[in-house]
Design an enzyme around this catalytic site. Structure first.
Site, PDB file in Angstrom:
ATOM      1  N   THR A 149      -0.830  -0.711  -4.735  1.00 18.67           N
ATOM      2  CA  THR A 149      -1.605   0.474  -5.097  1.00 18.67           C
ATOM      3  C   THR A 149      -1.322   1.580  -4.100  1.00 18.67           C
ATOM      4  O   THR A 149      -0.920   1.324  -2.960  1.00 18.67           O
ATOM      5  CB  THR A 149      -3.111   0.144  -5.097  1.00 18.67           C
ATOM      6  OG1 THR A 149      -3.863   1.344  -5.282  1.00 18.67           O
ATOM      7  CG2 THR A 149      -3.532  -0.479  -3.784  1.00 18.67           C
ATOM      8  N   TYR A 160       3.806  -0.052  -2.130  1.00 14.48           N
ATOM      9  CA  TYR A 160       3.645  -0.141  -3.583  1.00 14.48           C
ATOM     10  C   TYR A 160       4.867   0.438  -4.283  1.00 14.48           C
ATOM     11  O   TYR A 160       5.412  -0.167  -5.224  1.00 14.48           O
ATOM     12  CB  TYR A 160       2.377   0.618  -3.958  1.00 14.48           C
ATOM     13  CG  TYR A 160       2.116   0.837  -5.427  1.00 14.48           C
ATOM     14  CD1 TYR A 160       2.216  -0.195  -6.360  1.00 14.48           C
ATOM     15  CD2 TYR A 160       1.707   2.095  -5.872  1.00 14.48           C
ATOM     16  CE1 TYR A 160       1.929   0.027  -7.696  1.00 14.48           C
ATOM     17  CE2 TYR A 160       1.415   2.322  -7.212  1.00 14.48           C
ATOM     18  CZ  TYR A 160       1.525   1.296  -8.118  1.00 14.48           C
ATOM     19  OH  TYR A 160       1.237   1.511  -9.441  1.00 14.48           O
ATOM     20  N   GLU A 180       0.852  -1.194   0.000  1.00 14.43           N
ATOM     21  CA  GLU A 180       0.000   0.000   0.000  1.00 14.43           C
ATOM     22  C   GLU A 180       0.888   1.243   0.000  1.00 14.43           C
ATOM     23  O   GLU A 180       1.770   1.385   0.861  1.00 14.43           O
ATOM     24  CB  GLU A 180      -0.898   0.035   1.232  1.00 14.43           C
ATOM     25  CG  GLU A 180      -2.071  -0.918   1.190  1.00 14.43           C
ATOM     26  CD  GLU A 180      -3.079  -0.647   2.295  1.00 14.43           C
ATOM     27  OE1 GLU A 180      -4.245  -1.026   2.116  1.00 14.43           O
ATOM     28  OE2 GLU A 180      -2.714  -0.053   3.338  1.00 14.43           O
ATOM     29  N   CYS A 181       0.657   2.125  -0.934  1.00  8.94           N
ATOM     30  CA  CYS A 181       1.324   3.427  -1.001  1.00  8.94           C
ATOM     31  C   CYS A 181       2.848   3.258  -0.962  1.00  8.94           C
ATOM     32  O   CYS A 181       3.444   2.851  -1.958  1.00  8.94           O
ATOM     33  CB  CYS A 181       0.811   4.337   0.113  1.00  8.94           C
ATOM     34  SG  CYS A 181       1.072   6.100  -0.233  1.00  8.94           S
ATOM     35  N   GLY A 182       3.506   3.533   0.150  1.00  2.51           N
ATOM     36  CA  GLY A 182       4.947   3.356   0.217  1.00  2.51           C
ATOM     37  C   GLY A 182       5.378   1.939  -0.081  1.00  2.51           C
ATOM     38  O   GLY A 182       6.430   1.699  -0.687  1.00  2.51           O
TER      39      GLY A 182
END
Length: 443
Positions: free
Chosen positions: A432, A333, A329-331
């Site tokens: 993502t 990803y 998730e985010c970082g």
């Protein structure tokens, strides 16, 4: 068991001093021997960790857009059980949220109305005096669902300034329950996504103690306690929580990877999953015996060079991904991608498991709720299932594979606008920028 009484600390706008006031108040009440719990309105990873430091117990997020009433009741009810008082903290301005049905906007006022918590209104009076009364009066009149318990004047310049502001409030009938002077040293250190994380804040305990000293000196704590009202826990059936991605989950957890909602981890454990933390920054590989790997958000861009050099972590994660699910998730990803460009323009190779490259040198803020529809079966659910979550980052994508076959999900914003495909999936690996909060309440 009777639900504890509670208050919501909120303000007409961001930057008014909600967090410092909430932390100081939480610790001041702990000093009085009360069992205190914190709750954060909205999708914020950082403030709940500060609440935990101030109260000595975990805090949770409650979000009127992303969570059903029943899920909020379940999450909050578990977190505040056995407490004497809840000091919740709002986000942004009291009424700020999305355009949507009343009670489902994500605004702090929704949470106050749902839980029956009166609002302790923090007013930054650094730019006005008697006009503070008009601001407070407007907040009280704007939404009849909520009650303004009282006002805390913040950034008061002098005794005369305080008298003038109190004069304006006297015309409204809204009590002033305290005042805090304009003291820059009370501010907590910040970075691009908000406050520096609790675990990284130097002298955190001493800072919270100073905030409590200031609150004790500036507030009528007896009046604040008396203003709290019993927490109302809705009886609606809770929506399904996020399913655990595996039975034994390797969870990256260190200064680079720390953004995990407490209610998500609690839900995984309640479903029977075991959480096994490890540290990529310590060059650790995913622990043996795990059947899923979760790389949460955080600040990998601040540690990109170090992560790039962690060969044990890199090789171990690639080996894990050959036959077990991995999600970022985010970082996380960004780390699963091919490379991260740091703020100085230096490009650091990452894991290369997903076809994306990101940059923190080319900053662009991305912020908002997201409703994601999964395009394939994976660790977050089956194809076609919908999740509600949030996106907040400054990284820009400098290269990606735009083919739909490798897209993770389709996204819509909070008002239903189609944002197209987002994220990536290759084999058992997915990622993502979207942070999942809950399963979508409707099919």
């Amino acid at each position: 068991m009777r639900a504890p009484r509670g208050l919501l600390v909120a303000a007409p706008r961001s930057g008014s001093g909600k967090t410092t006031l909430a932390l100081g108040l939480q610790r001041a009440l702990v000093r009085r021997g009360l069992v205190v719990r914190g709750v954060k309105s909205g999708p914020d990873y950082i403030d709940p960790a500060f609440h935990a430091a101030a109260t000595g117990a975990p805090s949770v997020n409650a979000d009127s857009f992303a969570m059903s009433d029943g899920l909020i009741a379940s999450v909050v009810g578990e977190a505040v059980a056995g407490a004497d008082i809840v000091i919740a903290e709002g986000s942004m301005g009291l009424f700020d949220g999305i355009r949507g049905p009343r009670g489902r906007t994500g605004a702090s006022a929704d949470l106050a109305a749902l839980m029956g918590w009166p609002v302790l209104l923090v007013l930054d009076v650094s730019g006005h005096a008697q006009s503070a009364g008009a601001v407070a009066l407007g907040c009280r009149a704007f939404d009849e669902r909520i009650a303004i318990a009282g006002v805390i004047l913040n950034k008061v310049a002098s005794a005369r300034h305080r008298r003038l502001a109190e004069d304006g409030l006297s015309r409204t009938g809204i009590p002033v329950l305290g005042a805090l002077a304009r003291e820059a040293e009370l501010a907590l250190p910040e970075r691009h996504l908000g406050l520096v994380q609790a675990g990284e804040t130097a002298d955190l305990e001493a800072r919270i103690e100073r905030l409590a000293d200031t609150v004790e000196a500036g507030l009528d704590l007896d009046a604040v306690i008396a203003a709290a009202r019993e927490t109302v826990l809705p009886s609606a059936e809770p929506a399904a929580r996020l399913r655990p991605p595996g039975q034994r989950i390797a969870l990256a957890q260190d200064a680079a990877f720390s953004f995990v909602y407490p209610h998500v981890i609690a839900g995984w454990r309640a479903a029977g999953a075991e959480i096994v933390p490890f540290s990529p920054l310590a060059d650790e590989k995913p622990p043996e015996g795990c059947d899923a790997l979760w790389l949460p958000g955080g600040y990998p861009e601040l540690h990109a060079g170090r992560l790039s050099a962690c060969e044990v972590f890199r090789a171990g994660t690639r080996a894990f991904a050959r036959d077990k699910p991995v999600h970022g998730e985010c970082g996380g990803y960004m780390t699963l991608g091919r490379a991260i460009e740091d703020a100085d323009g230096i490009v650091h190779p990452m894991l290369g498991l997903l076809p994306v490259e990101t940059s923190f040198a080319k900053r662009r803020m991305n912020l908002g709720y997201r409703v994601a529809t999964l395009l394939a079966d994976g660790p977050l659910g089956r194809a076609g299932e919908r999740l509600v979550g949030h996106e907040f980052h400054y990284a820009a994508i400098t290269w990606r594979d735009d083919s739909r076959e490798h897209a993770f999900a389709t996204h819509r914003d909070a008002e239903g606008a189609d944002l197209g495909p987002a994220g990536h999936r290759v084999g058992r690996v997915s990622g993502t920028f979207f942070h999942a909060i809950a399963a979508h309440p409707s099919p």
